[in-house]
Design a protein around this motif. Structure first.
Motif, PDB file in Angstrom:
ATOM      1  N   ARG A  14     -27.564 -23.565  18.031  1.00 22.89           N
ATOM      2  CA  ARG A  14     -26.139 -23.643  18.322  1.00 22.89           C
ATOM      3  C   ARG A  14     -25.434 -24.478  17.256  1.00 22.89           C
ATOM      4  NH1 ARG A  14     -27.548 -24.202  24.743  1.00 22.89           N
ATOM      5  NH2 ARG A  14     -28.796 -22.339  24.655  1.00 22.89           N
ATOM      6  N   GLU A  61     -33.111 -10.395  27.014  1.00 25.29           N
ATOM      7  CA  GLU A  61     -32.458 -11.034  28.157  1.00 25.29           C
ATOM      8  C   GLU A  61     -31.222 -10.229  28.539  1.00 25.29           C
ATOM      9  OE1 GLU A  61     -30.597 -14.887  27.683  1.00 25.29           O
ATOM     10  OE2 GLU A  61     -30.565 -14.603  25.522  1.00 25.29           O
ATOM     11  N   GLY A 256     -34.113 -16.444  27.486  1.00 28.67           N
ATOM     12  CA  GLY A 256     -33.215 -17.340  26.862  1.00 28.67           C
ATOM     13  C   GLY A 256     -32.335 -18.031  27.966  1.00 28.67           C
ATOM     14  N   ASN A 257     -31.087 -18.066  27.611  1.00 26.22           N
ATOM     15  CA  ASN A 257     -30.111 -18.675  28.531  1.00 26.22           C
ATOM     16  C   ASN A 257     -30.182 -18.011  29.905  1.00 26.22           C
ATOM     17  OD1 ASN A 257     -29.388 -20.004  26.251  1.00 26.22           O
ATOM     18  ND2 ASN A 257     -27.306 -19.242  26.139  1.00 26.22           N
ATOM     19  N   ASN A 377     -36.903 -22.803  28.146  1.00 24.09           N
ATOM     20  CA  ASN A 377     -36.241 -22.251  26.961  1.00 24.09           C
ATOM     21  C   ASN A 377     -35.414 -23.342  26.302  1.00 24.09           C
ATOM     22  OD1 ASN A 377     -35.112 -20.070  25.215  1.00 24.09           O
ATOM     23  ND2 ASN A 377     -33.203 -20.635  26.221  1.00 24.09           N
ATOM     24  N   GLU A 378     -35.578 -23.509  25.022  1.00 19.46           N
ATOM     25  CA  GLU A 378     -34.741 -24.418  24.226  1.00 19.46           C
ATOM     26  C   GLU A 378     -34.508 -25.755  24.926  1.00 19.46           C
ATOM     27  OE1 GLU A 378     -31.197 -22.239  23.037  1.00 19.46           O
ATOM     28  OE2 GLU A 378     -32.333 -21.253  21.451  1.00 19.46           O
ATOM     29  N   HIS A 424     -36.588 -21.576  17.165  1.00 22.62           N
ATOM     30  CA  HIS A 424     -35.481 -20.615  17.112  1.00 22.62           C
ATOM     31  C   HIS A 424     -34.626 -20.866  15.877  1.00 22.62           C
ATOM     32  CE1 HIS A 424     -35.563 -20.022  21.788  1.00 22.62           C
ATOM     33  NE2 HIS A 424     -36.688 -19.682  21.195  1.00 22.62           N
ATOM     34  N   GLU A 454     -37.031 -16.704  18.704  1.00 22.53           N
ATOM     35  CA  GLU A 454     -35.686 -16.165  18.503  1.00 22.53           C
ATOM     36  C   GLU A 454     -35.308 -16.450  17.071  1.00 22.53           C
ATOM     37  OE1 GLU A 454     -32.649 -17.362  21.322  1.00 22.53           O
ATOM     38  OE2 GLU A 454     -34.131 -17.489  22.924  1.00 22.53           O
ATOM     39  N   PRO A 493     -30.428 -11.571  19.613  1.00 21.50           N
ATOM     40  CA  PRO A 493     -30.678 -10.686  20.748  1.00 21.50           C
ATOM     41  C   PRO A 493     -30.987  -9.246  20.311  1.00 21.50           C
ATOM     42  CG  PRO A 493     -28.632 -11.931  21.066  1.00 21.50           C
ATOM     43  CD  PRO A 493     -29.032 -12.083  19.625  1.00 21.50           C
ATOM     44  N   TRP A 505     -22.388 -12.067  22.150  1.00 20.46           N
ATOM     45  CA  TRP A 505     -23.093 -12.681  21.028  1.00 20.46           C
ATOM     46  C   TRP A 505     -23.257 -11.625  19.944  1.00 20.46           C
ATOM     47  CZ3 TRP A 505     -25.926 -17.506  20.772  1.00 20.46           C
ATOM     48  CH2 TRP A 505     -26.764 -17.625  19.657  1.00 20.46           C
TER      49      TRP A 505
HETATM   50  O1  AHR Z   1     -30.156 -15.150  21.821  1.00 20.61           O
HETATM   51  C1  AHR Z   1     -29.023 -15.736  22.380  1.00 20.61           C
HETATM   52  C2  AHR Z   1     -29.286 -17.139  22.911  1.00 20.61           C
HETATM   53  O2  AHR Z   1     -29.583 -18.002  21.869  1.00 20.61           O
HETATM   54  C3  AHR Z   1     -30.449 -17.280  23.840  1.00 20.61           C
HETATM   55  O3  AHR Z   1     -30.138 -16.946  25.137  1.00 20.61           O
HETATM   56  C4  AHR Z   1     -30.785 -18.727  23.746  1.00 20.61           C
HETATM   57  O4  AHR Z   1     -32.139 -18.992  23.973  1.00 20.61           O
HETATM   58  C5  AHR Z   1     -30.339 -19.097  22.346  1.00 20.61           C
HETATM   59  O5  AHR Z   1     -29.553 -20.235  22.334  1.00 20.61           O
END
Ligand code: AHR
Length: 667
Positions: A14, A61, A256-257, A377-378, A424, A454, A493, A505
């Protein structure tokens, strides 16, 4: 080995995205002229690693309408009327009727709201009903059978009901069937709708209507097209075929999220995603902002793995949700650890275990082979710092019961040694190129194996363009060359519904609307890599790799401008070589990110001879922002050609903006 000309700190995705955007906007880059032809050496008798058979996989996801409105076959949007608590969104009334959500007539405790249709003004010439336009349309193909189902009960209404697929304006009927009788009690009704010799179209809707008066309630209105492998409650065939063509080794799911949710109660709660779909309450996918019916639940993920012969990488909820909610390690966390153990048992337990028996009742008596479990996750986002302890609790419980399982951590931990660490990376093309050699520098003796779970070069929308494919390919040469360390990797994704309003995204590997789908240039780059490699990595060396110099911007720290960081030299040519130990074929991957043709000297030692004739698979574009789209799905696709003039020492010109895999037959 190639040397990393630069070093860089890995950024969290992020934060990385933000910085990448700033960097891209603020840096100046120019090509550094060189008169020397780059040279690549391949040492055919020096194996540096085995290519991990698990290297190329998928991450998935519910994002960008990936499942509902995407892979999951269901064509009715908001089939359970739970997407909005006050309005029957995505539903319309037909004729002179009234529709409303009704919480007083639930089908059951899971589907606790129904749709009430007041058809008191229906007549022979003026039918009344409900209509659903699907996810940006309902795709209809010629001579195809669709399976419609719904629950209904009547009050002063006994039917009949007509179930039809019509054009959106209602003028053209495409297929229809009749349900002759509706009772006072909730009951499931099912019909098949078969089209004739019509043209394929997506501007359609499902209509359930009547010419008789009365009141009727509906629950779980569903329409399914034929699915991949004819799996009940299954997946869309064209998208499954695109995935199958990538030969993925594994599927990391459910997200993921999407796994974490913003809140603990909006996590992916697997126990609510199994069994008959009418018993699944669904949940708010608040990470990505829309409702999920959980029609694609745990067993469906496993069926998806089965269909594509992928190993499941099961990510279990680990007590952290994205709004900094965490479950305290210790007693509070115990139920979540138990949930994970139950989930594992549902996947791999035999029918004599409680959850294995549940899986059998759900229609799949045979256990699934499970080797990988990821804890959360993360979790580096968890500012409380609780992950180490939470991981330990999950790790110990899982290893005690399933010592054979590989347990993956989502960030570094100190108390236990995870089997794999999930990293990631989301980066701009230049950042990807700068970091493409990072894994060359990882310690071979003292490093946890990596699952790059990721990653993506973030340019292009909704799907990656050629610049992204070039960044991805550069990155993949590093993954493959280092696949003794990087055992597994998956882009993210995976999917995007390209309709306006569907994307959260960008970019996303594969795009689609209701009826068509396409692979991006980055999709083809991955497909090329995953389907063209040997089982061993060969030692390589290089000289005179072209670079572009780039001045990163000065940073401001606490409002104070920092000195300009040193100029960087971004490599623009990337390569790696693998060899099939059975056939002797060498797969040389060369990525030319420059906008000019690049002659390269290639020298192969350690092989007695290389045949003059071989093959090349080439993906190229005229400009870095060239791309594929729903209108132009195959503008950039790999082309396989025969090549001549190969040997142990030859020069080949690689086209501008190109990814080439040369197949060299050695003796
Ligand atoms: O791939 C999009 C998001 O990016 C995922 O949900 C998350 O794991 C990462 O922050």
């Amino acid at each position: 080995m190639q040397l990393n000309p630069l070093s860089g700190k890995n950024l969290t995705p992020r934060l990385g995205l933000l910085l990448a955007a700033v960097v891209a906007a603020a840096t100046l880059a120019h090509a550094e002229p060189t008169n020397t032809i780059p040279t690549l050496q391949i040492k055919a008798d020096q194996v540096t690693a085995k290519v991990s058979p698990m290297l190329y996989g998928l991450m998935t996801e519910e994002i960008n309408y990936s499942y509902e409105g995407g892979l999951y076959g269901e064509l009715v949007r908001n089939r359970t009327f739970k997407a909005n608590t006050t309005n029957a969104v995505f539903w319309n009334v037909v004729g002179n009727g009234i529709i409303a959500l009704d919480t007083n007539q639930p089908l059951n405790s899971a589907l606790n709201v129904s749709l009430k249709l007041d058809a008191s003004k229906a007549s022979k010439n003026s039918p009344v009903g409900i209509a659903n336009g699907g996810y940006w349309g309902i795709p209809v193909r010629p001579e195809t059978t669709y399976h419609a189902s719904f629950y209904a009960r009547g009050n002063g209404f006994t039917g009949p009901l007509t179930v039809a697929i019509t054009s959106t304006n209602g003028e053209t009927g495409l297929a229809s069937a009749t349900v002759p009788k509706i009772t006072k009690k909730w009951q499931k009704y099912e019909v098949t709708l078969t089209t004739g010799g019509i043209a394929p179209s997506q501007d359609n809707r499902l209509v359930i209507s009547t010419v008789k008066r009365g009141t009727v309630w509906f629950s779980q209105v569903s329409l399914f097209p034929p699915t991949f492998n004819n799996r009940a409650n299954g997946n869309r065939p064209d998208l499954m075929q695109l995935l199958a063509d990538m030969h993925p080794a594994f599927l990391r799911f459910p997200g993921g999220n999407y796994l974490e949710g913003n809140e603990i109660w909006t996590r992916f709660n697997w126990k609510n995603t199994i069994g008959d779909i009418s018993g699944r309450p669904g949940h708010l996918n608040d990470g990505w902002g829309y409702w999920s019916t959980d029609g694609l639940g745990l067993l469906e993920f496993l069926g998806w793995c089965e269909d594509l012969k992928m190993q499941p990488v099961l990510a279990v909820y680990a007590g952290y949700s994205m709004r900094q909610r965490h479950v305290a390690p210790g007693d509070d966390l115990k139920p979540y650890v138990q949930d994970a153990l139950d989930e594992i048992e549902y996947v791999n337990g035999d029918v004599n275990t409680p959850w294995g028996a549940q899986r059998a009742r759900d229609g799949h008596p045979a256990p699934f082979a499970l080797n990988y479990v990821e804890i959360g996750n993360e979790d580096w986002f968890d500012k409380s710092g609780s992950y180490d302890e939470r991981f330990t609790q999950f790790f110990d419980a899982i290893k005690a019961k399933h010592p054979q399982l590989q347990v993956i951590a989502t960030t570094k931990v100190k108390s236990r040694v995870p089997d794999l660490l999930d990293e990631h990376y989301y980066r701009s093309p230049e950042e990807m190129q700068l970091h493409a050699l990072d894994y060359d520098t990882y310690s071979r003796t003292n490093h946890t194996k990596i699952f790059c779970g990721e990653w993506a070069t973030r340019v292009g929308s909704p799907t990656p363009n050629m610049a992204a494919a070039l960044g991805d390919a550069a990155w993949m040469t590093g993954l493959e060359r280092n696949s003794d360390i990087v055992l597994m990797a998956s882009y993210a994704p995976l999917f995007v519904n390209v309709n306006h309003g569907a994307m959260q995204w960008r970019p996303d590997l594969i795009g689609y609307n209701a009826i068509n789908s396409y692979g991006s240039p980055a999709y083809y780059a991955q497909q090329m890599f995953s389907t063209h490699h040997g089982d061993t990595v060969l030692a390589t060396d290089s000289q005179d790799i072209p670079t572009v110099s780039r001045q990163p911007p000065a940073r401001r720290v606490n409002g104070v401008d920092q000195p300009l960081p040193p100029e960087q030299h971004v490599p623009k040519l990337f390569f790696d070589a693998t060899r099939d130990s059975q056939t002797g074929t060498i797969f040389l991957k060369v990525v030319n990110s420059l906008g000019t043709p690049q002659p390269v000297k290639i020298q192969i030692s350690g092989a007695s001879a290389v045949e003059a004739e071989g093959a090349a698979v080439v993906l190229k574009a005229d400009r870095p922002d060239d791309t594929n789209s729903i209108q132009e799905p195959a503008r950039i696709v790999p082309v396989t050609e025969k090549v001549d003039g190969l040997g142990t020492d030859f020069t080949r010109e690689f086209p501008p903006y190109s990814i080439t895999i040369l197949e060299l037959k050695t003796k």
